[in-house]
Design a protein around this motif. Structure first.
Motif, PDB file in Angstrom:
ATOM      1  N   PHE A 170       1.032  -1.157   0.032  1.00 39.64           N
ATOM      2  CA  PHE A 170       0.110  -0.095  -0.179  1.00 39.64           C
ATOM      3  C   PHE A 170       0.907   1.326  -0.010  1.00 39.64           C
ATOM      4  O   PHE A 170       1.480   1.299   0.943  1.00 39.64           O
ATOM      5  CB  PHE A 170      -0.919  -0.269   1.192  1.00 39.64           C
ATOM      6  N   LEU A 171       0.860   1.887  -1.092  1.00 42.87           N
ATOM      7  CA  LEU A 171       1.789   3.160  -1.269  1.00 42.87           C
ATOM      8  C   LEU A 171       0.911   4.585  -1.153  1.00 42.87           C
ATOM      9  O   LEU A 171      -0.070   4.547  -1.936  1.00 42.87           O
ATOM     10  CB  LEU A 171       2.244   2.881  -2.582  1.00 42.87           C
TER      11      LEU A 171
ATOM     12  N   ALA B 291       7.177   8.289  -1.028  1.00 41.55           N
ATOM     13  CA  ALA B 291       6.210   7.603  -0.765  1.00 41.55           C
ATOM     14  C   ALA B 291       6.706   6.761   0.639  1.00 41.55           C
ATOM     15  O   ALA B 291       7.575   6.372   0.881  1.00 41.55           O
ATOM     16  CB  ALA B 291       5.913   6.719  -1.918  1.00 41.55           C
ATOM     17  N   SER B 292       5.536   6.568   1.210  1.00 41.33           N
ATOM     18  CA  SER B 292       5.420   5.669   2.385  1.00 41.33           C
ATOM     19  C   SER B 292       4.753   4.461   1.822  1.00 41.33           C
ATOM     20  O   SER B 292       3.590   4.323   1.467  1.00 41.33           O
ATOM     21  CB  SER B 292       4.683   6.167   3.657  1.00 41.33           C
ATOM     22  N   ILE B 293       5.355   3.340   2.304  1.00 42.92           N
ATOM     23  CA  ILE B 293       4.845   1.921   1.697  1.00 42.92           C
ATOM     24  C   ILE B 293       4.587   1.049   2.945  1.00 42.92           C
ATOM     25  O   ILE B 293       5.284   0.819   3.819  1.00 42.92           O
ATOM     26  CB  ILE B 293       5.807   1.461   0.783  1.00 42.92           C
ATOM     27  N   GLY B 294       3.332   0.351   3.009  1.00 40.72           N
ATOM     28  CA  GLY B 294       3.035  -0.654   3.792  1.00 40.72           C
ATOM     29  C   GLY B 294       2.876  -2.024   3.227  1.00 40.72           C
ATOM     30  O   GLY B 294       2.458  -1.981   2.267  1.00 40.72           O
TER      31      GLY B 294
ATOM     32  N   MET C 139       1.318   1.100   6.269  1.00 40.65           N
ATOM     33  CA  MET C 139       1.568   2.280   5.711  1.00 40.65           C
ATOM     34  C   MET C 139       1.796   3.536   6.387  1.00 40.65           C
ATOM     35  O   MET C 139       2.450   4.368   6.586  1.00 40.65           O
ATOM     36  CB  MET C 139       0.845   2.722   4.467  1.00 40.65           C
ATOM     37  N   TYR C 140       0.455   3.414   7.273  1.00 38.74           N
ATOM     38  CA  TYR C 140       0.391   4.790   8.149  1.00 38.74           C
ATOM     39  C   TYR C 140       1.588   4.596   9.331  1.00 38.74           C
ATOM     40  O   TYR C 140       1.974   5.649   9.722  1.00 38.74           O
ATOM     41  CB  TYR C 140      -0.935   4.791   9.189  1.00 38.74           C
ATOM     42  N   ARG C 141       2.082   3.379   9.649  1.00 34.66           N
ATOM     43  CA  ARG C 141       3.153   3.340  10.680  1.00 34.66           C
ATOM     44  C   ARG C 141       4.452   3.994   9.850  1.00 34.66           C
ATOM     45  O   ARG C 141       5.401   4.470  10.578  1.00 34.66           O
ATOM     46  CB  ARG C 141       3.323   1.806  10.931  1.00 34.66           C
ATOM     47  N   ALA C 142       4.501   3.600   8.485  1.00 33.73           N
ATOM     48  CA  ALA C 142       5.733   4.206   7.756  1.00 33.73           C
ATOM     49  C   ALA C 142       5.660   5.872   7.923  1.00 33.73           C
ATOM     50  O   ALA C 142       6.693   6.386   7.957  1.00 33.73           O
ATOM     51  CB  ALA C 142       5.607   3.576   6.471  1.00 33.73           C
TER      52      ALA C 142
ATOM     53  N   SER D 179       8.655   8.395   3.745  1.00 34.19           N
ATOM     54  CA  SER D 179       9.877   7.888   2.804  1.00 34.19           C
ATOM     55  C   SER D 179      10.395   6.479   3.260  1.00 34.19           C
ATOM     56  O   SER D 179      11.585   6.319   3.078  1.00 34.19           O
ATOM     57  CB  SER D 179      10.775   8.987   2.406  1.00 34.19           C
ATOM     58  N   ARG D 180       9.711   5.680   3.605  1.00 30.78           N
ATOM     59  CA  ARG D 180      10.035   4.342   4.137  1.00 30.78           C
ATOM     60  C   ARG D 180       8.993   3.235   4.049  1.00 30.78           C
ATOM     61  O   ARG D 180       7.868   3.407   3.646  1.00 30.78           O
ATOM     62  CB  ARG D 180      10.653   4.299   5.607  1.00 30.78           C
ATOM     63  N   TYR D 181       9.473   2.003   4.062  1.00 27.63           N
ATOM     64  CA  TYR D 181       8.225   0.824   4.062  1.00 27.63           C
ATOM     65  C   TYR D 181       8.342   0.249   5.533  1.00 27.63           C
ATOM     66  O   TYR D 181       9.182   0.195   6.114  1.00 27.63           O
ATOM     67  CB  TYR D 181       8.656  -0.011   3.178  1.00 27.63           C
ATOM     68  N   GLU D 182       7.137  -0.276   5.770  1.00 28.60           N
ATOM     69  CA  GLU D 182       6.902  -1.179   7.021  1.00 28.60           C
ATOM     70  C   GLU D 182       6.136  -2.292   6.923  1.00 28.60           C
ATOM     71  O   GLU D 182       5.171  -2.352   5.790  1.00 28.60           O
ATOM     72  CB  GLU D 182       6.170  -0.216   8.121  1.00 28.60           C
TER      73      GLU D 182
END
Lengths: 124, 598
Positions: free
Chosen positions: B169-170, B273-276, B298-301, B307-310
């Motif tokens: 999820f981006l 972008a933040s990615i879950g 994604m929200y945690r990222a 600008s990171r993934y979780e």
């Protein structure tokens, strides 16, 4: 009770209509004749057997199949007779059934002869 | 185009087949209904069919019903071709699901015309289906299509324990700023460019394009799906992967692809972008579940710096499940009478007298005990339930205040402060509702203090000023809560007819040990006084704090030093013991010694 008059008599074989249906494809016409000659005898046999054992549903279904086949090759009077038999079977009417069956066989025989003659004529 | 002829009559089959051959159709011929149903149900089966009615075994009507009963399958245009001629038969045929009805013997011209009409309908339907499943801006699959594909993967995972898939999820970081700065047209241009880069980040050879697949064709294993969910949100379905590392690899590739700036209207724009990431191995029963977990990750990222993934781990999964249960329980809480109002006294620092109370919401949640608002109000805000809950608190607090003012008469009468959420404040009928509740409770409007935070009021200054004016005309007092923690513009503050400023607990708690916090409290008090407001210090927990606040001229305070929030019965006990007033205030001698030492 279905009256004979219900089945509107027409030509034995409506050739112009048939030629339109096959889009003047003589080859196809001959093929149809071959199929009719192959399949009609055992279909008539099945119909006769259903009538003999009083199987109205069998009469209805087989007469329906025959009707479709005859209509496709424009055997107008025979198809009308098959339609009569289909209705008799549907309404579980046995009175007049042997007579109508005989009539169908007669119409088929006439139409088949006419059809064969037509095919020969067309090929020539 | 493929077409199926199903007829037990050789004459019929041959006639129709010949006609269709001439028209260039790819004709498939079967002699019974079962074969027809099987052929039409296959993945690459024909989408046009001519079915005889009376056939041995399964008849044409049953075939129609069977084909129509399949969900999520490409539409098949079915024509019944039969010797059954009655109107009743025709009606039965259409009701079974046939699209058209032709009687034998059939005129070839008519047959061809009817088939052309069928093809037009199929084309139109494909176009509509495609539009319904495609994002118009990027031409990528949309949410509907993505969820369909995801549902298939979830089903497959239930059947095959070794099968793993992942959802990414981006969300573009700070995309609102891009839209606000460059306009929505430029925003759309960037979204399109992002989509192009994302396409190159997933397994390109296997990427499922919407246009190729919208008709509902079943995906082959190993295909990835990139979709735009809306706004600046994209999702990627990674099919048949080995483990989570495959998801991480794609996420890293995406981050890398987004590094080089985007060009809009001659200007370079940097996008991150933040990615879950959610992996199917956690076991999901629905497509929505795994999508929700990827969204949570994604929200945690985002929360961890963007600008990171979780990756959604089991703890996150459990938390997401817990949140779902909370939502469900919360929805029932009002009907089950589980909400409570607790009251914390507000005390005069001149003599220790209780002047009023702050009404605080609590939830008596079965199995969880007394739940604090921080744990459920954000959820209630998101689901919109806060509106109902907020009005209930207001009604309950007004009713209670009227009762206490009758039971414990004082001069001036007790007041009650009630928090108003951003969602409540945005309601067009807020003033009407407040007026109605006051009337129903027979409470003097001066006894009600509505508390709002800076973020609520500063969002729409013009509107806030108007609403404040209307509330003031009712006679209600207005209070700025948690002052100092938000982004108040002091000039805007002047425009609001506020009566009370509440100093946030974070400054009060640190004022003993930090000269900065002490100075901030002092400044807020000076500001409030100069604007003619009453000042209330929140979170007062020690005698020293009381003395410091008194020395700075703060008039009122609330906090654990006096009383924690207690239920209605508890507060009645306090009022009965103190005859409506009197907390003993500390001696002045301990006055802000820590601050003085510094």
């Amino acid at each position: 009770m279905i009256q004979h008059g219900d089945c509107s008599p027409k030509l034995s074989v409506d050739l112009p209509e048939l030629l339109t249906r096959v889009e003047n494809d003589r080859e196809l016409l001959r093929e149809l004749l071959r199929i009719v000659k192959e399949e009609l005898p055992w279909l008539l046999q099945s119909l006769q057997e259903a009538a003999d054992r009083g199987d109205n549903k069998g009469v209805e279904v087989t007469a329906h199949t025959i009707k479709g086949m005859l209509a496709n090759v424009s055997f107008a009077r025979a198809a009308a007779s098959a339609a009569c038999l289909e209705r008799l079977g549907q309404q579980c009417v046995t009175q007049g059934l042997p007579e109508e069956l005989a009539r169908l066989k007669q119409e088929v025989s006439v139409a088949l002869a006419e059809f064969e003659a037509c095919c020969r004529e067309i090929v020539r | 185009m493929k077409i199926l002829i199903a007829d037990d009559s050789a004459i019929s089959r041959r006639l129709v087949q010949k006609t269709l051959d001439r028209e260039g159709y790819e004709v498939l011929v079967v002699e019974n209904g079962s074969s027809a149903a099987e052929c039409l149900s296959s993945d690459e089966g024909p989408r046009l069919a001519l079915l005889d009615w009376v056939m041995p075994g399964l008849d044409g009507l049953s075939v129609c019903r069977q084909i129509r009963s399949r969900p999520n399958h490409p539409y098949v245009y079915m024509i019944l071709l039969t010797s059954k001629e009655s109107k009743e038969d025709m009606v039965m045929g259409f009701e079974a699901g046939a699209d058209d009805y032709l009687t034998k013997p059939c005129d070839p011209k008519e047959l061809k015309a009817r088939l052309r009409a069928g093809q037009r309908i199929l084309q139109l339907q494909d176009k509509l289906t495609q539009e319904a499943r495609q994002d118009p801006l990027t031409r990528l699959p949309n949410r509907t299509f993505f969820l369909d594909q995801l549902a298939r993967c979830v089903t497959r995972a239930k059947r095959r324990p070794d099968y793993i898939f992942a959802v990414l999820f981006l969300d573009i970081d700070g995309f609102k700023i891009v839209n606000d700065s460059f306009g929505h047209f430029a925003g759309d241009q960037i979204i399109m460019q992002i989509a192009e880069r994302l396409v190159t980040s997933v397994r390109r050879d296997d990427l499922v394009s919407c246009s190729a697949d919208v008709t509902g064709t079943v995906r082959q294993s190993g295909e990835d799906t990139l979709a735009r969910m809306g706004g600046d949100e994209f999702t990627i379905l990674l099919d048949d992967i080995r483990d989570a590392s495959d998801g991480i690899r794609v996420a890293e590739r995406i981050q890398q692809k987004l590094v080089s700036p985007f060009l809009v209207g001659g200007q370079e724009v940097s996008i991150t972008a933040s990615i879950g990431i959610a992996i199917s191995a956690a076991g999901y029963s629905t497509a929505e579940d795994i999508l929700r977990d990827a969204d949570t990750a994604m929200y945690r990222a985002k929360a961890l710096g963007r600008s990171r993934y979780e990756i959604c781990d089991p703890a996150m999964h459990a938390s997401a499940v817990g949140r779902l249960k909370l939502e469900t329980d919360l929805r029932r809480a009002m009907d089950r009478d589980e909400f409570r109002v607790h009251y914390q006294p507000i005390v005069s620092l001149r003599g220790g007298r209780i002047i009023g109370f702050e009404a605080l919401l609590r939830w008596q949640r079965p199995g969880f005990g007394l739940v604090m608002p921080g744990e459920f109000v954000p959820v209630a805000e998101e689901t919109g339930q806060i509106l109902i809950i907020g009005l209930w608190v207001l009604r309950e607090a007004c009713r209670q205040m009227r009762a206490w003012n009758q039971q414990f008469p004082s001069d001036p009468a007790f007041t009650v402060a009630v928090n108003i959420s951003a969602k409540q404040f945005a309601q067009p009928d807020l003033v009407t509702e407040v007026e109605r509740i006051l009337r129903e409770a027979c409470l003097d409007p001066h006894c009600l203090k509505l508390e709002l935070t800076e973020s609520v009021t500063m969002r729409e200054v013009e509107r806030a000023a108007r609403i404040f004016g209307e509330l003031k005309r009712l006679g209600v007092c207005l209070s700025m809560d948690d002052f100092g923690t938000g982004y108040s513009s002091l000039s805007q503050l002047r425009r609001f007819p506020l009566d009370i400023l509440k100093i946030d607990r974070s400054f009060v708690s640190e004022m003993e040990g930090s000269t900065e916090s002490y100075a901030i409290v002092q400044t807020i008090l000076t500001l409030g006084r100069s604007l003619g407001m009453e000042m209330v210090a929140e979170g007062v927990e020690s005698a020293n704090q009381v003395n410091l606040l008194k020395s700075l001229g703060c008039e009122y305070a609330q906090g654990y030093y006096f009383s924690k929030p207690v239920d209605q019965e508890g507060m009645v006990e306090v009022l009965l013991k103190s005859s409506g007033s009197a907390y003993r205030l500390p001696q002045q001698s301990v006055l802000h010694q820590n601050v003085i030492r510094e």
